[in-house]
Write an enzyme that holds these catalytic residues in place. Structure first.
Site, PDB file in Angstrom:
ATOM      1  N   LEU A  82      17.867  31.450  16.352  1.00 53.09           N
ATOM      2  CA  LEU A  82      18.510  30.577  15.359  1.00 53.09           C
ATOM      3  C   LEU A  82      18.234  31.025  13.928  1.00 53.09           C
ATOM      4  O   LEU A  82      17.085  31.303  13.565  1.00 53.09           O
ATOM      5  CB  LEU A  82      18.003  29.145  15.537  1.00 53.09           C
ATOM      6  CG  LEU A  82      18.265  28.507  16.911  1.00 53.09           C
ATOM      7  CD1 LEU A  82      17.617  27.124  16.982  1.00 53.09           C
ATOM      8  CD2 LEU A  82      19.759  28.402  17.199  1.00 53.09           C
ATOM      9  N   GLU A  83      19.280  31.115  13.141  1.00 51.20           N
ATOM     10  CA  GLU A  83      19.160  31.341  11.695  1.00 51.20           C
ATOM     11  C   GLU A  83      19.848  30.165  11.019  1.00 51.20           C
ATOM     12  O   GLU A  83      21.060  30.181  10.798  1.00 51.20           O
ATOM     13  CB  GLU A  83      19.837  32.660  11.285  1.00 51.20           C
ATOM     14  CG  GLU A  83      19.259  33.903  11.915  1.00 51.20           C
ATOM     15  CD  GLU A  83      17.888  34.304  11.357  1.00 51.20           C
ATOM     16  OE1 GLU A  83      17.468  33.743  10.326  1.00 51.20           O
ATOM     17  OE2 GLU A  83      17.250  35.168  11.983  1.00 51.20           O
ATOM     18  N   LEU A  84      19.058  29.133  10.667  1.00 57.21           N
ATOM     19  CA  LEU A  84      19.659  27.886  10.198  1.00 57.21           C
ATOM     20  C   LEU A  84      19.452  27.704   8.696  1.00 57.21           C
ATOM     21  O   LEU A  84      19.193  28.663   7.975  1.00 57.21           O
ATOM     22  CB  LEU A  84      19.075  26.732  11.009  1.00 57.21           C
ATOM     23  CG  LEU A  84      19.145  26.949  12.540  1.00 57.21           C
ATOM     24  CD1 LEU A  84      18.547  25.785  13.291  1.00 57.21           C
ATOM     25  CD2 LEU A  84      20.575  27.218  12.989  1.00 57.21           C
ATOM     26  N   PHE A  86      22.634  32.187  16.944  1.00 56.59           N
ATOM     27  CA  PHE A  86      23.483  31.267  16.183  1.00 56.59           C
ATOM     28  C   PHE A  86      23.057  31.215  14.722  1.00 56.59           C
ATOM     29  O   PHE A  86      21.878  31.010  14.419  1.00 56.59           O
ATOM     30  CB  PHE A  86      23.389  29.870  16.793  1.00 56.59           C
ATOM     31  CG  PHE A  86      24.109  28.824  15.981  1.00 56.59           C
ATOM     32  CD1 PHE A  86      25.467  28.584  16.187  1.00 56.59           C
ATOM     33  CD2 PHE A  86      23.445  28.095  14.999  1.00 56.59           C
ATOM     34  CE1 PHE A  86      26.150  27.628  15.430  1.00 56.59           C
ATOM     35  CE2 PHE A  86      24.116  27.142  14.236  1.00 56.59           C
ATOM     36  CZ  PHE A  86      25.464  26.908  14.448  1.00 56.59           C
TER      37      PHE A  86
END
Lengths: 486, 486, 486, 486
Positions: free
Chosen positions: D265-267, D242
Site C-alpha cells: 500500500l502507498e496511501l 495499491f
C-alpha cells in the site's frame, strides 16, 4: 620467592606457574626447546619461565592440526558456534585474572588489559550468532533448469601471528571467526608475552576437551621468528593472519604468496587527528585559528598524567613493553630534534627499573621525514593547517593507512572526510580519537598497513573459500552468453 | 591489397584500418613507439599494423588519468552507471563486427567471439544496476549517540592487464565494475591482440566524448612486458587486475605488494571433469565402471570435430593463437609421451599456414607430473578412479584451482562435491563442463590460479576502498569494551 | 496435597507454586482478575491456580511499557544484546525444569518439551550476534553532495500472542529478536498454559532487575480473548505477532490494520509429505508404485507407537492438549468417514482420565473437503499420485501454506520442488519431515498460514521501522530524475 | 478537429488517436464497455475518447494472464531482465512525447512529466541488473549432511492499481520489479488518465510481441472502482499493489486479506518540513527564532510563482487534476478558516476554464484537526516550535507517515531526526524537501500511509515468495534442537 609472594596469587586461577610449557600440540602441553623468561616491563624482573617449542614440536603440532581439520570442517557450523560460546563463557569466568596478566606482562594499564580480554569475549558472542549466518547465495541462472550457488567452505587451517601490543584481542578477532568458519587455528603469540598465550590457550583447550574434540583444533606456540617463518612457509596453512611491522609483514606476505597462500595483514599505523575550528573537544592536526588554545591545554594535560605501575589504580600511562622500546623512543626523540621538532612537553626517559618514558608532545613541520614513520611510543606530533583539504592531504601523505579522526560539527566536513576525497585510512572516525574500534565493524587499514580486515562486517569471508557452482538439474546443456554452435 | 579485399570490410565499422595507433592517452590516440603486426592465427598473415606506445607515452597517459580520477570519483555513482549503459549500447550496435574481429585476431570460433563481446555487454547492463547498489552499511554502535558506518569509496585508478585467450571479456569484467565504482581504468591488452584493444577502446572513447567527460578516464595501451611492468610499479595504481600465467602473475604481485598495492589475479587453470557412474552424459576423470564406454565415445567425437577457419560456419576448433603455442603443444605432447601418456586420438600438428593442431585425448596416470601443469591447448587427459573421494583428491592435487566439474545424478555426490571436503576450485560445476561461467556469479580460482574474483556477486568490493567510520554526534566520549579509566 | 507430593518438586526451581499471579506489570507481579486452573492433559487434574489480570491491569501494564519503550529504544543495540545473552544464560540454567513444565502443562513428550526451551536459548545466542548486525545501508545517491541512508529503528512495543502448541518457543522467536531490535515486549501466552508463561517471564524479569532496567520492558499476561483483543486494538502496539488459527488470525489482522498497525501471523498449517518412487525412506502423498509397501509399513509402525504420560521415558505420543481437542478429533474422524475416508489404523479415543487419542492413518481421496482443513490431531491422510506435477498440485491445493516435504533422490525432482512451479509453502523440505525447522532460517507460511516470518534470516526487519533518508550535505538543491525547472 | 490541429501531433508517435481502446487483454486491444472522455485539466476540454472494459473483458484478460504466468515464471530471471531492458529502450525512444502526455492529461508541469517517464526508464535499467541478483541464501544447518536454503520464487500475478498523481512512475516502480521477479502484471491506471495507461502499455506490448512472448504477461485496464474491486477479490492475484487514499486502501486491504492475499500500500501522505534555527535555506515547521523571516520570504516567493499551462515553459504550478479536486480545495480552505487558520497568501480558485488554484500558505495551530488530514492541493501550513523534540512530536502526530524533512546543519539534530526517537515516516530527509526520492532506496511510508515499500533496496522481496528449504542429502534423519527420542 613463590609466585603468591610476588602478588601472583591469580596465576593458579589461570593455570600458570613459575615454570610453564610454551606449546600446545596435538592436545598436549609439550615443548622441547630452550627456556625463556617473561619480564615485567614495570621493573624488568622475571615473572616466570617458559619452555619454547622446537621446529620438530611445530611439525608434530601441524600434523595433528591437519588431521583435526578434516574433522572440524565437517562439524556443522552452529555446533562450532556452540564451542566458541563455551570458550566465551570460560574467558568470562576469568576476566579479572586474565586482564591482570595482560597489564602485568604487556604493560598496558589494567582497564585496558581487562578491555582486551573483554574484546575476545565480545568476539565469541558475536561469532556464535555468525555461526548460523555464514551464508552462501543462490543466484538466478540465465539458463533454464540451472541454478548458480555461491558456497563458502572452510580453508582448513588458519595461522595467527600476533604482536605484543594486543597480545590477546587480536587472537580473538581471528580465532573466533576462523573457528566458526570451520578452520583449525595455529597461534604464535608474541615472544615477549608467552604467559598470555599460554593462559588463553589453556581455557580453549579445556573447552575442546570437555566436548571430546581434538585438542589440535587449537594449536599454539610461544616463540619467535623461527616458528613464524615455519608458519609462513607451511603449505598446510592456506591463510596466515599476521600482525606486526610493515617490514616483517611484507616479508611474510612474499613467502606466503610464493606458495599460493593468502595473507591477512595488520601492519604499522601512524594515526592523525584533525581538529577543525568548530570542534567541541580538543585533541593533532589543529586548525590554525585554534592552534594555540588547543596546544596550551594539551601540554597542561600531558604534564599531569600519572605514569606508573599499570596495575595500580589511577595510572594512565604504563611502561613501554621492553627495554628496546625505550631505546627506540630515545632514538626517535633525537631524530625528531634533528629534523626540527620542538619538544613541548615530555621527551625524556623516566629513571627507574622499568621501561617508563614521558608522554611527549612535539611541534613539528609536516615535511619532517620522521612523521611518516610509525614511532612506537607516546609521542604526539602537533601541526597546523589552514583548510580541510590541506589537512586531508597531510593525513593521506603517510605510507600507513590505519586510523584517522576529525573533530568537527559541520556535516559537510564530516561527509567530505568519509567520502571519495577524504581520509584514505581503514578507520575513519569523527569526534572520537583514532582508537576504540568496535567489533561489529571491520578492523584494519590500507596501504602500508596491509589491507586486512578483522572482526565484524564480512571479515569472515577471508577465512573461507568461495566457490561459484552452476548446477544443471535438467537434461540439456545450454551455454552461457547465448552461444549456439553451428 | 586493401582491407576490404581481404574480407576486412567490417574494419571501418569499428574504427580500424591497415595502420592503427596503439594507445589512447589523455583522450587522444597517440603512440611514439615501434610498429607491430597483428597476425591472423589461421594463416599467419598480417591483418594490420599497430604503432605501440613508449614509456613516455605511458607516463603522459597516467598523468592525465590521475587527474581524471579526481573528477570521475566525485561523479555520483548512478551517473557513472549511465555512462557504462551507453558503453553497453555502443557495443551492442557493433556486436557482429567486434565478434568477427575476436575470431579473426584471436582465433576462437565466431560464436565464441560474439559470445565474448556479448559478455561485456551483459557486464555493462549488470553494472548499471549495480551503480545504485554499491552500498555501505550502518552498523549499530555499542556507545550511545554514536553510529558506525562502513563506507566504500573509489580507489582512483585500476590497472587491467588482459591475456590473449579472452582479449575483451576480461576487460569487460573489470572495467564495467571498476568504472561504476568510480575508478579510472588503465588497460593493457595482450600484445598479440592489439586490434581488439583498439576497437573496444574507440567505442568507450566515443561515449566519454559525447558526455563531455575526460577521455583519460579510460586509458589504454597496446604493448608488452614493458608497459605491464610500468603498471605493476606505478604507485598511482592501487589495484592491478592481471590475467595470465601463474609465473608472471606471481611476479606482478610481488612488485605490486612491495609498493603496498593490491592485485586481483586470474592465473593458470587446469580443469578436471569427474564423470560418475550414474552420469547422464559422457565427458575427464571417469568412474572405472563406465570408463571404456565413455572413452570410446569421446574418441569417436574428437575424430569428427571440424578444425578450420574460425569465421567459417561449422568449425568447432580454430587455430591456436600463435606459432609459439603450436611449439608448446608439440613439446607438451612429447613430454606426455615420455611420462607414459598414451595418445588415443590427435596429438599432431595440422600441416597448414595457420596454427592448427589436432584435438587430443590422452590416457595417462594421475601421477604423471605433466597433468599438474597448465597445457594451453586442446588436450584432454583421461584417468580412471574408483570412488568419489579418490576423484576429489585427484581434482585437488594440482596446484591450480580454477574450475572443476562433476557429472552425477546423486544429491549426496553433488553436495559432497560442493562442500567442505569437495572440490577446492573457484568454479565448481555440476552436470555442465568447466567453462561457461555466468556474470552474476564471481569468476576466479584458488591456489595457483591467484584467488581473484571478477564479474558478479560482491566482486565490486575489490574495486573500492572500505572504511569503518565511527561518528560521535553526542557530547560525550565513551570508550568501547566498557573501558572506564580511574 | 503439596506440589512436591504430586511430583512438582521442580516448581520452586522456576518460581512456581500452587497459587500464582498471572501478569507481570510495570516490573511487578500483580493481577486482579478471576482465578483459573491449569490442568494436566494426561489426567485432567489441576496442576496449580493462576489469577488472571483485568483490563485495568492491562492498561496499567501498557502505560508502564510505553514509558519503558522510550528508555529501551535508546539503549545501544549491542547492550540490548547483552541483556538477551543473560536471559539465555538464565534459561540454560533452568532447561530441565522448564522442559518438564512444558511436557506437564502442554502435553508434549519430554524431549520435545526440552527442545522447545532449547529453542529459546538458541534464539538468545543468535540474537546476541544479531545485535551488532541490525544494519542499515548507505546507498549511492544520483546527486552530488548527497547520501542516501536506509535506517532501521525500533517500533516501540511488540505484542506477542502465542498458542498452546508451542507455548514458549514462539515467544522466543519473537521476543529475542524484538528485544535486540529495541522493542519492549507485551506477551499474552495461551490461556491453558499459564504456568509456562509465568515461569519464563520470571527468568526474564530477574535479568532486567539485575541490570537495573525497567521491568516493564517485558510485560506479560496470562489470559484469554479479552486481553488478546485489547492488544489487537492498542494503538501503542505497532506490531502484533499472532500465532493461532486462520480464523482468529484474520480477525486480529482486521482490527490491527484498521488502526494502521501491522501483523505478523503464524496461522494454521496442513502439511503434506510427498514420497517419490525413488525415496530412501518411507513416509504422505505416496507414489502409486510404492503405495502399498509404504502403507503397510506405516500402519505397522503406527500400531506400535507408545501412547502415554509425556514425562515418561519411551512415550512417543502424549495426550491432546484439552478435552475439547479430543472432541474435535472425534468430530474430525466422523467427518472423515462421512467423506469416504477409510481408517487404516487408530481413529479412536483412548479411554482414560487424560486426553489421549490413537495416532491415525486415513486413506482418502484428495477431493474430500476435509483434507483441506487443519485437523489438530495425530491424523495422517494417505493419498496416491502418479506424477510429481500431480503431487505438487495436491500439495498446493489446500488453503494453508505452512510446511511441505518431498522424499526423493533425484536432483531434478528436488529443484522442481523448491522452484517456481513447486511447493507454495513457507517451509519446503527434502528428505526430512515437515517439522524440525532450524532458527537460522525464517519460519512461517504463505496463504492462509498468514505470511509471517519469524526467527532467522532477515525476519528482524519486521520488528523495525525502515526509513529512507536522503541527506544533502552540500550547499545546493539538485532534483532527482534530472528535473530542471525553467 | 483532428488531434494534430489541437497540438496533439505527438499522439501518433505513441500510438494514440482520438478514439482508443482501453484494455490490453491476452495480447490484444479489446474493450466492450462504455466510452469515457479524457479531459485536459488546464481547460476541461476533451483530449480523446477511451472505451473501457467490462468485467467480462477483465475475466478474459485474467484467464490469459494466469496462463501466461506459467510460462513467464520459468523464463530465467536474466532473460526476463533482457525484456525489461528492451522496455526501457522503448520508453527512452519516446521520452519526450510521453512526458508531454503526462503534463497534458495529468496537469503536472512538463519537466515533472518527463521526470516521471524517466523514472520508469531508470527503474528498467535498475531492474536489469537486479535480474541477476534476486538471490536466495544458503544457510549453514546445525545437522550434518543437511543444507538450508532460502529460495525466492515468483508469486504469479501482481495487480497494480495506480493513482492520477503519479500516473506512470508508480507503474514503473512496481512493474519493472514484478516482471524481473517472474510475475505477470495486471495494471489498472487511474480512471482520469487513461491515455497514459494506454500509451505505456503499447510500448510494453510491442516489446513482448517482438520477443514472441505472450502479450498477457502485461495485462492492462483503464477503468474505475469496478475493475479495482475485481482485482482486489481475485484469488489469482496473490499481491495487489495499491496507490491511493488511506480510506480506499484500507478497504482494498481488507478484501485482499480475507482471501489470504497480500497488499503493498502507498496511501495518503501529509508531509512536514522542519526548519531549524541554523538552517541554510528557508522552507514548514519553523523554529520560532527565524519564524518571521522565513515566513516573509515564503509568502513573497509564493506570490511570484507562475501558474498556468503545464506544457508552457516557465510554468511552476499547473492545474489541479479535476474539477472535484478544485471543489476539495475550496472546502479545505473553508475548513481551515473555520479552525482558526490564517491565509497568508493564496487561498482562492483562479477563474478560468481549467482547474487552477492559488498556491496557499496558511498560518495555523498544530492542534487544528485539519492539519492531520491529507489535503490534496498546494497548501502549506506554517507552524512555530521551540525545540527539536517538540517539532518531532508535531511531525509524528499526524496519522500519515510518508515523508518528512529537516533543514539543519547540526550533526546531533540530523542523527536525532533519523534515529529511534526521530521522524516516524518512511522518507526522512535532511536539507532537501520531502519529495524527490531516488529509485535506489525503498519508497513508501508508515502508519496510515500503508507500510509498503517500492523501487529499490530489498523491495523486490515483496514481489516474491520466500521458502525455507532444508535438504537432507545424507542417509540419516537427525532432529533440530538436539531432540533425541527414547
Amino acid at each position: 620467592m613463590g609466585s603468591e609472594d610476588r602478588g601472583l596469587g591469580f596465576f593458579k586461577d589461570i593455570g600458570l606457574s613459575s615454570n610453564n610449557i610454551g606449546s600446545f600440540i596435538d592436545g598436549k602441553w609439550k615443548a622441547n626447546g630452550s627456556s625463556t623468561t617473561s619480564l615485567n616491563p614495570s621493573n624488568n624482573q622475571a615473572i616466570a619461565q617458559v619452555t619454547e617449542p622446537t621446529l620438530q614440536d611445530y611439525e608434530e603440532g601441524l600434523n595433528a592440526c591437519n588431521e583435526a581439520a578434516k574433522i572440524w570442517m565437517t562439524v556443522p557450523a552452529p555446533k562450532r558456534g556452540e564451542i566458541v560460546r563455551q570458550i566465551g563463557e570460560a574467558l568470562r569466568a576469568k576476566l579479572e585474572p586474565l586482564g591482570k596478566l595482560v597489564a602485568l606482562e604487556m604493560g598496558k594499564i589494567l582497564p585496558e588489559g581487562i578491555g582486551e580480554v573483554q574484546e575476545i569475549i565480545d568476539m565469541c558472542d558475536y561469532a556464535v550468532g555468525l555461526s548460523r549466518q555464514l551464508n552462501g547465495q543462490i543466484i538466478p541462472s540465465e539458463r533454464p533448469d540451472h541454478v548458480m550457488l555461491e558456497t563458502w567452505n572452510p580453508l582448513g587451517i588458519v595461522g595467527v601471528i600476533t604482536a605484543f601490543n594486543f597480545p590477546c584481542a587480536v587472537l580473538g578477532w581471528n580465532a573466533c571467526i576462523a573457528l566458526v568458519c570451520g578452520n583449525c587455528v595455529v597461534w604464535k603469540g608474541a615472544p615477549t608475552t608467552p604467559l598470555i598465550t599460554i593462559a588463553v590457550t589453556k581455557l580453549v583447550a579445556e573447552v575442546l576437551a570437555k566436548n571430546n574434540l581434538p585438542g589440535a583444533i587449537f594449536t599454539s606456540f610461544c616463540g619467535g621468528a623461527e616458528i613464524g617463518q615455519a608458519i609462513a612457509k607451511d603449505t598446510r596453512i592456506p591463510l596466515v593472519s599476521f600482525t606486526g611491522s610493515t617490514k616483517v609483514g611484507l616479508a611474510v606476505q612474499k613467502i606466503v604468496n610464493e606458495r599460493f597462500g593468502k595473507c591477512l595483514l595488520e601492519l604499522s599505523g601512524n594515526n592523525a587527528i584533525i581538529v577543525m575550528d568548530d570542534a567541541d573537544i580538543k585533541l593533532a592536526f589543529v586548525h590554525e585559528s585554534i592552534y594555540k588554545d588547543v596546544l596550551d591545554q594539551l601540554v597542561e594535560v600531558y604534564k599531569q598524567v600519572k605514569i606508573g605501575d599499570p596495575l595500580e589504580k589511577g595510572t594512565l600511562v604504563g611502561p613501554l613493553h621492553t627495554r628496546s622500546s625505550v631505546e627506540n623512543f630515545k632514538n626517535g626523540i633525537s631524530t625528531i630534534k634533528s629534523q626540527g621538532g620542538k619538544i613541548l612537553t615530555g621527551g625524556s626517559i623516566v629513571e627507574s627499573e622499568g621501561n617508563f618514558v614521558q608522554p611527549t608532545i612535539v611541534e613539528i613541520s609536516p615535511n619532517a621525514a620522521v612523521v611518516k614513520e610509525e614511532l612506537f611510543g607516546p609521542v604526539l606530533y602537533v601541526m597546523k593547517f589552514q583548510t580541510l583539504e590541506e589537512a586531508i592531504i597531510l593525513n593521506n601523505s603517510v605510507p600507513q593507512g590505519l586510523s584517522s579522526s576529525i573533530f568537527t560539527r559541520r556535516p559537510e566536513a564530516i561527509f567530505k572526510w568519509i567520502g571519495p576525497r577524504g581520509s584514505d585510512c581503514g578507520i575513519v572516525n569523527v569526534n572520537i580519537p583514532t582508537n576504540g574500534a568496535e567489533i561489529g565493524g571491520a578492523f584494519g587499514g590500507e596501504k602500508a598497513t596491509g589491507g586486512g580486515r578483522e572482526a565484524g562486517s564480512d571479515s569472515w569471508k577471508q577465512y573461507m573459500r568461495r566457490s561459484t557452482c552452476t548446477i544443471n538439474y535438467g537434461s540439456e546443456l545450454p551455454l552461457a552468453q547465448g552461444i549456439n554452435f553451428g
